[in-house]
Scaffold this motif. Structure first.
Motif, PDB file in Angstrom:
ATOM      1  N   GLY A   1       2.878  30.504 -23.272  1.00  0.00           N
ATOM      2  CA  GLY A   1       2.453  29.061 -22.687  1.00  0.00           C
ATOM      3  C   GLY A   1       3.339  27.989 -22.856  1.00  0.00           C
ATOM      4  O   GLY A   1       3.985  27.777 -23.942  1.00  0.00           O
ATOM      5  N   ILE A   2       3.319  27.143 -21.838  1.00  0.00           N
ATOM      6  CA  ILE A   2       4.273  25.846 -21.989  1.00  0.00           C
ATOM      7  C   ILE A   2       3.589  25.019 -23.022  1.00  0.00           C
ATOM      8  O   ILE A   2       2.605  24.301 -22.984  1.00  0.00           O
ATOM      9  CB  ILE A   2       4.377  25.491 -20.531  1.00  0.00           C
ATOM     10  N   LEU A   3       4.391  24.691 -23.803  1.00  0.00           N
ATOM     11  CA  LEU A   3       4.258  23.626 -25.066  1.00  0.00           C
ATOM     12  C   LEU A   3       4.934  22.314 -24.629  1.00  0.00           C
ATOM     13  O   LEU A   3       5.955  22.126 -24.440  1.00  0.00           O
ATOM     14  CB  LEU A   3       4.520  23.912 -26.361  1.00  0.00           C
ATOM     15  N   ASP A   4       3.936  21.256 -24.387  1.00  0.00           N
ATOM     16  CA  ASP A   4       4.621  19.762 -23.999  1.00  0.00           C
ATOM     17  C   ASP A   4       4.768  19.036 -25.286  1.00  0.00           C
ATOM     18  O   ASP A   4       4.578  19.556 -26.368  1.00  0.00           O
ATOM     19  CB  ASP A   4       3.626  19.036 -23.227  1.00  0.00           C
ATOM     20  N   PHE A   5       5.259  17.735 -25.163  1.00  0.00           N
ATOM     21  CA  PHE A   5       5.873  16.933 -26.093  1.00  0.00           C
ATOM     22  C   PHE A   5       4.549  16.906 -27.356  1.00  0.00           C
ATOM     23  O   PHE A   5       3.513  16.709 -26.926  1.00  0.00           O
ATOM     24  CB  PHE A   5       6.247  15.648 -26.002  1.00  0.00           C
ATOM     25  N   HIS A   6       4.938  16.823 -28.578  1.00  0.00           N
ATOM     26  CA  HIS A   6       4.020  16.552 -29.715  1.00  0.00           C
ATOM     27  C   HIS A   6       3.827  15.168 -29.826  1.00  0.00           C
ATOM     28  O   HIS A   6       4.155  14.440 -30.828  1.00  0.00           O
ATOM     29  CB  HIS A   6       4.640  17.141 -31.059  1.00  0.00           C
ATOM     30  N   ASP A   7       2.752  14.873 -29.164  1.00  0.00           N
ATOM     31  CA  ASP A   7       2.593  13.260 -29.070  1.00  0.00           C
ATOM     32  C   ASP A   7       1.513  12.791 -30.081  1.00  0.00           C
ATOM     33  O   ASP A   7       1.515  11.485 -30.272  1.00  0.00           O
ATOM     34  CB  ASP A   7       1.838  12.883 -27.460  1.00  0.00           C
ATOM     35  N   SER A   8       0.843  13.554 -30.478  1.00  0.00           N
ATOM     36  CA  SER A   8      -0.018  13.307 -31.769  1.00  0.00           C
ATOM     37  C   SER A   8       0.582  12.964 -32.999  1.00  0.00           C
ATOM     38  O   SER A   8      -0.226  12.250 -33.956  1.00  0.00           O
ATOM     39  CB  SER A   8      -1.203  14.290 -31.988  1.00  0.00           C
ATOM     40  N   GLY A   9       1.780  13.463 -33.077  1.00  0.00           N
ATOM     41  CA  GLY A   9       2.341  13.363 -34.723  1.00  0.00           C
ATOM     42  C   GLY A   9       3.320  14.285 -34.882  1.00  0.00           C
ATOM     43  O   GLY A   9       3.305  15.482 -34.346  1.00  0.00           O
ATOM     44  N   PHE A  10       4.273  14.082 -35.802  1.00  0.00           N
ATOM     45  CA  PHE A  10       5.485  15.148 -36.301  1.00  0.00           C
ATOM     46  C   PHE A  10       6.096  14.663 -37.383  1.00  0.00           C
ATOM     47  O   PHE A  10       5.926  13.444 -37.703  1.00  0.00           O
ATOM     48  CB  PHE A  10       6.308  15.317 -35.087  1.00  0.00           C
ATOM     49  N   GLY A  11       6.613  15.256 -38.228  1.00  0.00           N
ATOM     50  CA  GLY A  11       7.315  14.940 -39.436  1.00  0.00           C
ATOM     51  C   GLY A  11       7.590  16.012 -40.521  1.00  0.00           C
ATOM     52  O   GLY A  11       7.563  17.078 -39.927  1.00  0.00           O
ATOM     53  N   ASP A  12       7.907  15.696 -41.614  1.00  0.00           N
ATOM     54  CA  ASP A  12       8.117  16.714 -42.351  1.00  0.00           C
ATOM     55  C   ASP A  12       7.398  16.629 -43.791  1.00  0.00           C
ATOM     56  O   ASP A  12       7.115  15.427 -44.030  1.00  0.00           O
ATOM     57  CB  ASP A  12       9.591  16.962 -42.731  1.00  0.00           C
ATOM     58  N   PHE A  13       7.601  17.567 -44.594  1.00  0.00           N
ATOM     59  CA  PHE A  13       6.846  17.369 -45.869  1.00  0.00           C
ATOM     60  C   PHE A  13       7.647  18.495 -46.983  1.00  0.00           C
ATOM     61  O   PHE A  13       8.385  19.208 -46.444  1.00  0.00           O
ATOM     62  CB  PHE A  13       5.647  17.944 -45.740  1.00  0.00           C
ATOM     63  N   GLU A  14       7.468  17.916 -48.260  1.00  0.00           N
ATOM     64  CA  GLU A  14       8.029  18.948 -49.360  1.00  0.00           C
ATOM     65  C   GLU A  14       6.767  20.099 -50.069  1.00  0.00           C
ATOM     66  O   GLU A  14       5.859  19.636 -50.148  1.00  0.00           O
ATOM     67  CB  GLU A  14       8.223  17.852 -50.394  1.00  0.00           C
ATOM     68  N   ALA A  15       7.062  21.097 -49.509  1.00  0.00           N
ATOM     69  CA  ALA A  15       6.443  22.231 -49.743  1.00  0.00           C
ATOM     70  C   ALA A  15       6.654  22.588 -51.414  1.00  0.00           C
ATOM     71  O   ALA A  15       7.689  23.253 -51.579  1.00  0.00           O
ATOM     72  CB  ALA A  15       6.546  23.393 -48.841  1.00  0.00           C
ATOM     73  N   ASP A  16       5.616  22.692 -52.185  1.00  0.00           N
ATOM     74  CA  ASP A  16       6.008  23.312 -53.523  1.00  0.00           C
ATOM     75  C   ASP A  16       5.656  24.953 -53.612  1.00  0.00           C
ATOM     76  O   ASP A  16       4.599  25.267 -53.554  1.00  0.00           O
ATOM     77  CB  ASP A  16       4.833  22.634 -54.569  1.00  0.00           C
ATOM     78  N   LEU A  17       6.845  25.453 -53.505  1.00  0.00           N
ATOM     79  CA  LEU A  17       6.926  27.013 -53.245  1.00  0.00           C
ATOM     80  C   LEU A  17       6.515  27.884 -54.604  1.00  0.00           C
ATOM     81  O   LEU A  17       6.459  28.903 -54.445  1.00  0.00           O
ATOM     82  CB  LEU A  17       8.107  27.166 -52.580  1.00  0.00           C
ATOM     83  N   VAL A  18       7.198  27.046 -55.497  1.00  0.00           N
ATOM     84  CA  VAL A  18       6.813  27.575 -57.077  1.00  0.00           C
ATOM     85  C   VAL A  18       5.099  27.534 -56.905  1.00  0.00           C
ATOM     86  O   VAL A  18       4.515  28.699 -57.493  1.00  0.00           O
ATOM     87  CB  VAL A  18       7.271  27.081 -58.150  1.00  0.00           C
ATOM     88  N   GLY A  19       4.471  26.385 -56.771  1.00  0.00           N
ATOM     89  CA  GLY A  19       3.120  26.289 -56.856  1.00  0.00           C
ATOM     90  C   GLY A  19       2.427  27.466 -55.881  1.00  0.00           C
ATOM     91  O   GLY A  19       1.244  27.745 -56.105  1.00  0.00           O
TER      92      GLY A  19
END
Length: 312
Positions: free
Chosen positions: A190-208
């Motif tokens: 399916g065709i995905l248009d721009f992420h207009d509601s929000g986007f960003g990054d985060f730090e994932a605690d992969l040990v936890g």
């Protein structure tokens, strides 16, 4: 005179050190990080990023000794109760690494792997030695909120953006949310248009995120999701380290004859102006609030109380 100069220089060094320390503390305080979250439907314990403004959530669970797979969970409100898509990336940048997106087609959840090299266009569906196996007990569309739980086999691979070695600490991952209806929603392509509601990054605690019950939870997964027509092989080793600036390396220059770094790209103004009719650079991404839906049992980890709209 020399003593005065020495004291002045020493004060400058101390002041600089204090400023650097203060900047580090401010950066740490503002970081968006994951927190433990137990899914009530499956009992799976995730490290979850949850945005208070958008109500977008992504959780990850790992085995005690990660090899190549993880369990993930996407949860987000659908615009108008039916439309839009949500997704995550294996690094803090949306361009290059393996992406996964999900959306609704009626009462069904559709998903696929993607890879983007130009965030202005629909990212093509990709295939590789990885697969997506839905966990039905943790998948639903209820009250306008889509929840999708899955086993991502073969997804932990450094050539895709995140390898098993990187799970020894925290790792930067990315997220995106769109309110725009997916075209040809019945297909994984399916065709995905721009992420207009929000986007960003985060730090994932992969040990936890590691848990001795991982194999028990992974056994809940069903058959792998097949690709749609036109899927292409993924380009490995395409992910780059996220610099915090999506246009890093092109500041003040040009790309394909289109000026970047505060001017225009693809005929659309960036850097605080508008793009596709959606204000960027610290604005609200179309003003969408996720329909006011709440994530039962989730926790807010925005750091500053709002989801980032200026990094991807």
């Amino acid at each position: 005179m020399s003593r005065q100069i020495f004291l002045s220089s020493r004060c400058s060094v101390v002041s600089l050190a204090a400023l650097v320390s203060l900047a580090a503390l401010v950066s740490l305080a503002g970081a968006q990080t994951t927190a433990p979250f137990t899914d009530p439907a499956t009992g799976i314990i995730f490290q979850q990023f949850f945005g208070a403004r958008t109500n977008f959530g992504f959780g990850i669970a790992l085995p005690e000794t990660p090899i190549d797979s993880f369990i993930g969970q996407l949860s987000f409100p659908l615009a108008g109760g039916t439309d839009g898509w949500g997704g995550f990336s294996l690094t803090g940048d949306m361009e290059g690494p393996l992406l996964m997106a999900a959306w609704a087609d009626g009462d069904k959840v559709v998903s696929s792997f993607r890879q983007s090299f130009n965030e202005d266009d629909n990212p093509p569906e990709v295939t590789g030695t990885f697969s997506l196996k839905p966990i039905a007990a943790g998948t639903s569309i209820t009250g306008g909120v889509l929840t999708y739980t899955f086993l991502c086999e073969g997804c932990l691979d450094a050539s895709l953006g995140l390898g098993a070695a990187a799970t020894a600490g925290t790792a930067e991952m990315g997220w995106a949310l769109s309110s725009i209806p997916v075209r040809n929603a019945a297909s994984p392509a399916g065709i995905l248009d721009f992420h207009d509601s929000g986007f960003g990054d985060f730090e994932a605690d992969l040990v936890g995120a590691r848990n001795a019950l991982f194999d028990t939870w992974a056994a809940l997964a069903g058959d792998p999701v097949g690709p749609g027509a036109g899927a292409v092989p993924i380009v490995p080793d395409a992910a780059e380290g996220d610099s915090g600036d999506e246009d890093s390396g092109d500041e003040g220059g040009s790309s394909g004859g289109v000026t970047r770094g505060g001017a225009t790209r693809g005929g659309v103004t960036r850097g605080g102006a508008t793009r596709g009719g959606v204000t960027r650079g610290g604005a609200t991404g179309g003003g969408a609030t996720g329909g006011g839906a709440t994530r039962g049992g989730g926790s807010s980890n925005d750091g500053n109380g709002s989801d980032s709209d200026d990094d991807d």
